[in-house]
Write a protein that holds these residues in place. Structure first.
Motif, PDB file in Angstrom:
ATOM      1  N   ARG A 105      -9.147  12.526   5.194  1.00  0.00           N
ATOM      2  CA  ARG A 105      -8.357  13.752   5.041  1.00  0.00           C
ATOM      3  C   ARG A 105      -6.908  13.429   4.716  1.00  0.00           C
ATOM      4  NH1 ARG A 105     -11.304  15.677   9.556  1.00  0.00           N
ATOM      5  NH2 ARG A 105      -9.537  15.134  10.911  1.00  0.00           N
ATOM      6  N   GLN A 106      -6.372  12.420   5.372  1.00  0.00           N
ATOM      7  CA  GLN A 106      -4.981  12.047   5.105  1.00  0.00           C
ATOM      8  C   GLN A 106      -4.810  11.532   3.677  1.00  0.00           C
ATOM      9  OE1 GLN A 106      -3.984  13.819   7.963  1.00  0.00           O
ATOM     10  NE2 GLN A 106      -2.248  12.534   7.413  1.00  0.00           N
ATOM     11  N   LYS A 107      -5.785  10.786   3.191  1.00  0.00           N
ATOM     12  CA  LYS A 107      -5.722  10.289   1.808  1.00  0.00           C
ATOM     13  C   LYS A 107      -5.742  11.440   0.808  1.00  0.00           C
ATOM     14  CE  LYS A 107      -8.087   6.698   0.515  1.00  0.00           C
ATOM     15  NZ  LYS A 107      -9.202   5.737   0.296  1.00  0.00           N
ATOM     16  N   LEU A 108      -6.542  12.464   1.081  1.00  0.00           N
ATOM     17  CA  LEU A 108      -6.634  13.607   0.178  1.00  0.00           C
ATOM     18  C   LEU A 108      -5.307  14.350   0.073  1.00  0.00           C
ATOM     19  CD1 LEU A 108     -10.141  15.090   1.090  1.00  0.00           C
ATOM     20  CD2 LEU A 108      -9.463  13.998  -1.067  1.00  0.00           C
ATOM     21  N   GLY A 109      -4.505  14.293   1.130  1.00  0.00           N
ATOM     22  CA  GLY A 109      -3.228  15.003   1.133  1.00  0.00           C
ATOM     23  C   GLY A 109      -2.090  14.246   0.487  1.00  0.00           C
ATOM     24  N   MET A 110      -2.351  13.050  -0.027  1.00  0.00           N
ATOM     25  CA  MET A 110      -1.290  12.248  -0.628  1.00  0.00           C
ATOM     26  C   MET A 110      -1.095  12.612  -2.092  1.00  0.00           C
ATOM     27  SD  MET A 110      -1.857   8.519   1.097  1.00  0.00           S
ATOM     28  CE  MET A 110      -0.282   7.947   0.438  1.00  0.00           C
ATOM     29  N   ALA A 111       0.114  12.390  -2.570  1.00  0.00           N
ATOM     30  CA  ALA A 111       0.457  12.764  -3.947  1.00  0.00           C
ATOM     31  C   ALA A 111      -0.199  11.835  -4.968  1.00  0.00           C
ATOM     32  CB  ALA A 111       1.976  12.759  -4.130  1.00  0.00           C
ATOM     33  N   ALA A 112      -0.351  10.573  -4.624  1.00  0.00           N
ATOM     34  CA  ALA A 112      -0.934   9.619  -5.566  1.00  0.00           C
ATOM     35  C   ALA A 112      -2.381   9.984  -5.888  1.00  0.00           C
ATOM     36  CB  ALA A 112      -0.866   8.206  -4.990  1.00  0.00           C
ATOM     37  N   GLU A 113      -2.762   9.792  -7.135  1.00  0.00           N
ATOM     38  CA  GLU A 113      -4.119  10.153  -7.543  1.00  0.00           C
ATOM     39  C   GLU A 113      -5.158   9.269  -6.855  1.00  0.00           C
ATOM     40  OE1 GLU A 113      -6.809  10.494 -11.643  1.00  0.00           O
ATOM     41  OE2 GLU A 113      -4.637  10.173 -11.740  1.00  0.00           O
ATOM     42  N   ALA A 128     -15.350  10.177  13.324  1.00  0.00           N
ATOM     43  CA  ALA A 128     -14.138  10.990  13.359  1.00  0.00           C
ATOM     44  C   ALA A 128     -12.939  10.213  12.821  1.00  0.00           C
ATOM     45  CB  ALA A 128     -13.871  11.458  14.785  1.00  0.00           C
ATOM     46  N   ILE A 129     -12.895   8.924  13.092  1.00  0.00           N
ATOM     47  CA  ILE A 129     -11.814   8.090  12.574  1.00  0.00           C
ATOM     48  C   ILE A 129     -11.869   8.042  11.048  1.00  0.00           C
ATOM     49  CG2 ILE A 129     -11.014   5.691  12.428  1.00  0.00           C
ATOM     50  CD1 ILE A 129     -11.868   5.413  15.400  1.00  0.00           C
ATOM     51  N   ALA A 130     -13.058   7.818  10.499  1.00  0.00           N
ATOM     52  CA  ALA A 130     -13.206   7.755   9.043  1.00  0.00           C
ATOM     53  C   ALA A 130     -12.844   9.092   8.400  1.00  0.00           C
ATOM     54  CB  ALA A 130     -14.637   7.369   8.688  1.00  0.00           C
ATOM     55  N   GLN A 131     -13.250  10.190   9.001  1.00  0.00           N
ATOM     56  CA  GLN A 131     -12.937  11.511   8.459  1.00  0.00           C
ATOM     57  C   GLN A 131     -11.435  11.776   8.487  1.00  0.00           C
ATOM     58  OE1 GLN A 131     -15.325  14.161  10.821  1.00  0.00           O
ATOM     59  NE2 GLN A 131     -17.251  13.445   9.924  1.00  0.00           N
ATOM     60  N   THR A 132     -10.773  11.365   9.554  1.00  0.00           N
ATOM     61  CA  THR A 132      -9.328  11.567   9.672  1.00  0.00           C
ATOM     62  C   THR A 132      -8.585  10.811   8.575  1.00  0.00           C
ATOM     63  OG1 THR A 132      -9.465  11.942  12.054  1.00  0.00           O
ATOM     64  CG2 THR A 132      -7.333  11.234  11.176  1.00  0.00           C
ATOM     65  N   PRO A 188       0.813  -1.208   0.000  1.00  0.00           N
ATOM     66  CA  PRO A 188       0.000   0.000   0.000  1.00  0.00           C
ATOM     67  C   PRO A 188       0.857   1.273   0.000  1.00  0.00           C
ATOM     68  CG  PRO A 188       0.154  -0.886   2.210  1.00  0.00           C
ATOM     69  CD  PRO A 188       0.872  -1.865   1.314  1.00  0.00           C
ATOM     70  N   ASP A 189       0.211   2.394  -0.354  1.00  0.00           N
ATOM     71  CA  ASP A 189       0.883   3.690  -0.279  1.00  0.00           C
ATOM     72  C   ASP A 189       0.941   4.200   1.154  1.00  0.00           C
ATOM     73  OD1 ASP A 189       1.195   4.108  -3.194  1.00  0.00           O
ATOM     74  OD2 ASP A 189      -0.991   4.167  -3.163  1.00  0.00           O
ATOM     75  N   ALA A 190      -0.016   3.765   1.969  1.00  0.00           N
ATOM     76  CA  ALA A 190      -0.064   4.194   3.372  1.00  0.00           C
ATOM     77  C   ALA A 190      -0.757   3.120   4.198  1.00  0.00           C
ATOM     78  CB  ALA A 190      -0.799   5.521   3.512  1.00  0.00           C
ATOM     79  N   VAL A 191      -0.463   3.141   5.491  1.00  0.00           N
ATOM     80  CA  VAL A 191      -1.110   2.234   6.430  1.00  0.00           C
ATOM     81  C   VAL A 191      -1.736   3.082   7.535  1.00  0.00           C
ATOM     82  CG1 VAL A 191      -0.770   0.395   8.122  1.00  0.00           C
ATOM     83  CG2 VAL A 191       0.459   0.324   5.943  1.00  0.00           C
ATOM     84  N   ALA A 192      -3.010   2.832   7.805  1.00  0.00           N
ATOM     85  CA  ALA A 192      -3.704   3.462   8.926  1.00  0.00           C
ATOM     86  C   ALA A 192      -3.991   2.389   9.964  1.00  0.00           C
ATOM     87  CB  ALA A 192      -4.998   4.118   8.462  1.00  0.00           C
TER      88      ALA A 192
END
Length: 242
Positions: free
Chosen positions: A199-207, A192-196, A157-161
């Motif tokens: 938001r983090q996904k929106l800030g990533m460079a990958a489309e 709040a967890i889902a929103q967080t 993955p590009d990120a892990v939550a």
């Protein structure tokens, strides 16, 4: 029987809940609701019917063991100097200046993930096994173990939550190492967890970033043994979604 268990017992400690497992078998789970009450709950569990000599692996929540990214700093020429930079940033991050600190290995021309361990938790982890006649095998955040499992999956993955009893820990990687590391805590409400995470996904460079979400849900009424491979500590409470 306890006497025939050669493997360590996994103990989870957070600021909202605790759990004790041996493999996928749940031995104890409780949600006292505060860090101090969680430590007291583990002391009560260890004092009643637990034979001496066990080996414990203690896994910590994101609220107790928070990561952040130490950027490349001009003039820093050694690991020791990088550690000084990381410690100097503790107060600005709202973390205790006397927190126990460690930094994941990284070359000095790459950002490194630093981790701060809550001082009261560090003192408890030092004393509690000795008080209980047990041996502490390891002391790590559970999110670090989930991160390792996530990054070893076939589709990296590009990120892990990592969602646990008190936080969302977010770690994003790029070609040169980690680009983001942060624990959002306290955070317990599902919306709040889902929103967080969104938001983090929106800030990533990958489309269309691929995010692997690992959740530790302390629910004694619905253990999920077998839902994930048993190499993951506390697997009875864990689930993953991508």
């Amino acid at each position: 029987m306890w006497s025939v268990w050669p493997e360590p017992v996994d103990v989870y400690l957070g600021t909202r809940g605790v759990a004790v497992c041996r493999g996928s078998d749940v031995l104890h789970v409780a949600q006292p609701g505060s860090a101090e009450a969680c430590r007291a709950e583990l002391r009560r569990w260890a004092a009643h019917g637990r034979p001496p000599g066990l080996r414990w692996r203690v896994w910590l929540s994101g609220g107790l063991c928070q990561p952040w990214l130490v950027s490349v700093a001009q003039g820093v020429s050694s690991v020791a100097e990088r550690a000084l930079v990381a410690r100097a940033s503790l107060a600005g991050l709202g973390l205790a200046p006397d927190a126990r600190l460690w930094i994941e290995p990284a070359t000095l021309d790459q950002s490194a993930v630093a981790v701060a361990l809550d001082p009261a938790t560090a003192n408890f982890a030092d004393a509690w096994p000795r008080e209980s006649g047990a041996r502490l095998v390891s002391l790590r955040p559970w999110w670090a173990e989930a991160l390792g499992h996530g990054l070893r999956r076939a589709a990296r993955p590009d990120a892990v939550a990592v969602v646990d009893c008190d936080s969302v820990t977010w770690l994003a990687a790029d070609g040169a190492g980690f680009s983001q590391a942060k624990a959002f805590t306290p955070l317990t409400e599902p919306a709040a967890i889902a929103q967080t995470i969104a938001r983090q996904k929106l800030g990533m460079a990958a489309e269309r970033p691929v995010v692997s979400t690992w959740t530790l849900r302390l629910d004694a009424s619905a253990p999920r043994a077998g839902a994930l491979h048993t190499g993951l500590p506390l697997v009875a409470f864990a689930e993953v979604a991508e």
